[in-house]
Design a protein around this motif. Sequence first.
Motif, short mmCIF file in Angstrom:
data_model
loop_
_atom_site.label_atom_id
_atom_site.label_comp_id
_atom_site.label_asym_id
_atom_site.label_seq_id
_atom_site.Cartn_x
_atom_site.Cartn_y
_atom_site.Cartn_z
N GLN A 1 0.82 -1.21 0.00
CA GLN A 1 0.00 0.00 0.00
C GLN A 1 0.86 1.27 0.00
O GLN A 1 0.46 2.30 -0.56
CB GLN A 1 -0.93 -0.01 1.20
N TYR B 1 -13.53 -2.40 4.85
CA TYR B 1 -12.56 -1.61 4.09
C TYR B 1 -12.66 -1.86 2.59
O TYR B 1 -12.47 -0.94 1.78
CB TYR B 1 -11.15 -1.88 4.60
N MET B 2 -13.00 -3.08 2.21
CA MET B 2 -13.18 -3.37 0.78
C MET B 2 -14.41 -2.64 0.24
O MET B 2 -14.41 -2.12 -0.88
CB MET B 2 -13.28 -4.87 0.56
N TYR C 1 1.95 1.83 -3.52
CA TYR C 1 0.82 2.34 -4.29
C TYR C 1 0.56 3.81 -4.00
O TYR C 1 0.34 4.62 -4.90
CB TYR C 1 -0.43 1.51 -3.98
N THR D 1 -12.24 -6.55 7.23
CA THR D 1 -11.73 -6.47 5.86
C THR D 1 -12.86 -6.17 4.88
O THR D 1 -12.70 -5.38 3.94
CB THR D 1 -11.05 -7.80 5.48
N ARG E 1 -13.57 0.91 -0.30
CA ARG E 1 -12.76 1.06 -1.50
C ARG E 1 -13.63 1.06 -2.74
O ARG E 1 -13.41 1.82 -3.68
CB ARG E 1 -11.73 -0.07 -1.56
N ASN F 1 -16.73 2.06 -2.79
CA ASN F 1 -17.40 3.36 -2.76
C ASN F 1 -16.55 4.41 -3.44
O ASN F 1 -17.04 5.28 -4.17
CB ASN F 1 -17.64 3.81 -1.31
N GLU F 2 -15.26 4.31 -3.19
CA GLU F 2 -14.33 5.32 -3.70
C GLU F 2 -14.07 5.19 -5.20
O GLU F 2 -13.94 6.19 -5.90
CB GLU F 2 -13.00 5.18 -2.93
N CYS F 3 -14.02 3.94 -5.68
CA CYS F 3 -13.50 3.73 -7.04
C CYS F 3 -14.53 3.23 -8.06
O CYS F 3 -14.25 3.29 -9.26
CB CYS F 3 -12.35 2.72 -6.99
N SER F 4 -15.68 2.70 -7.63
CA SER F 4 -16.54 2.00 -8.58
C SER F 4 -17.84 2.71 -8.93
O SER F 4 -18.64 2.18 -9.70
CB SER F 4 -16.87 0.60 -8.03
#
Length: 357
Positions: A161, A217-218, A164, A214, A221, A223-226
């Motif tokens: 991470q 948090y997935m 990244y 987990t 993620r 929510n943020e990207c899709s």
Amino acid sequence: MKISLSNKLKELRKAKNVSQEKFAEFLGVSFQTVSKWENNVTSPDILLLPEIARYFGITVDELLQVEQIDEDRYFEECSLKAEKLFRDGKRAELIPLWLEANKKLPNDIRIKEMLMSTYFDTDKVKYQNEIIELGTEIYNSDTADGCSSYYKGQAITEVAQTYYANGNREKADKWARKAYQLNHCQEMLFMQIHDEEDWLLETFSFANHWYMETLFYMAMRLNECSVKRYGEEYVQRVNKAAADMFEIAYPNDDMGYESLQQLCILHRCIAEDEVILKNDENVIRYHLSRAAECALKSMTVKSHALTHPLVCGWMTAAAPSDNMQVKRALREELNWDCFDAYKHKDWFIELIDKLEA
């Protein structure tokens, strides 16, 4: 109180009730040499230290008065201090604490992992070099510690991470591939090869607790990207499914502080998605009310063992001394523009009053 080596030698010799000559004879040196040691004129050759220690029936560390540290106890003390600092919001003090611990016990993989994780949680861009260096050391360590796979897993996660976050996708992928896939994880394998009841229960509850965290948090993620690709409705369905799973695993909201915080965020996200999608007021009201319930319950949660089937025996995390963090965050989020159409509603005003009480 630590004394000089010269005085230590004199003290040991007199306690043993031997002369300088007899001591010198054992070591194969002159009594004048021993006299010079005891008068701090010269010091013993390093090769003689094991012989001197053996003569007096002590270790070289005791002879040199090296501080003896109970490593497990010291790590536990540092961990308790760190947990209190973290929960009290004094996170700037965590790096110095673990740096000092790493200086005292430079080969302790547990301390290395805590220092790495503290750098990671503080700023993985600013502390990129420190995280990668510590993570590489942990991953390459040859420790017999039964929990070494956990520490190495942490190293893989945080180094990947960090790469990244600093724009190096190639190295991030390379480190991510060092981890095992979910279907080959340690907990799943243990459940297949052990039959001791206590072991099975502990492994089962441990795995389910971390799977839930987990999952949260997935979902965040996604929510943020899709949203752009799959749409707001898909993301909302993911959040609803995740919230439902939390409530199955932890019935009646009986969970630790962090889990209540995560469930609060999920319900707030569902309400926010509903505003964007349909403006169904009943759905928005329900999920904001559930978010508020979780925020208020987080203030009073105590550490205790759970009895729920999926996480039976898991010890919950208690609320920190500043126990209003979740409530404050939700209160600020309800000021967002997306909720403007409801701020005059009686139910919304009542919700705000509860959070401000």
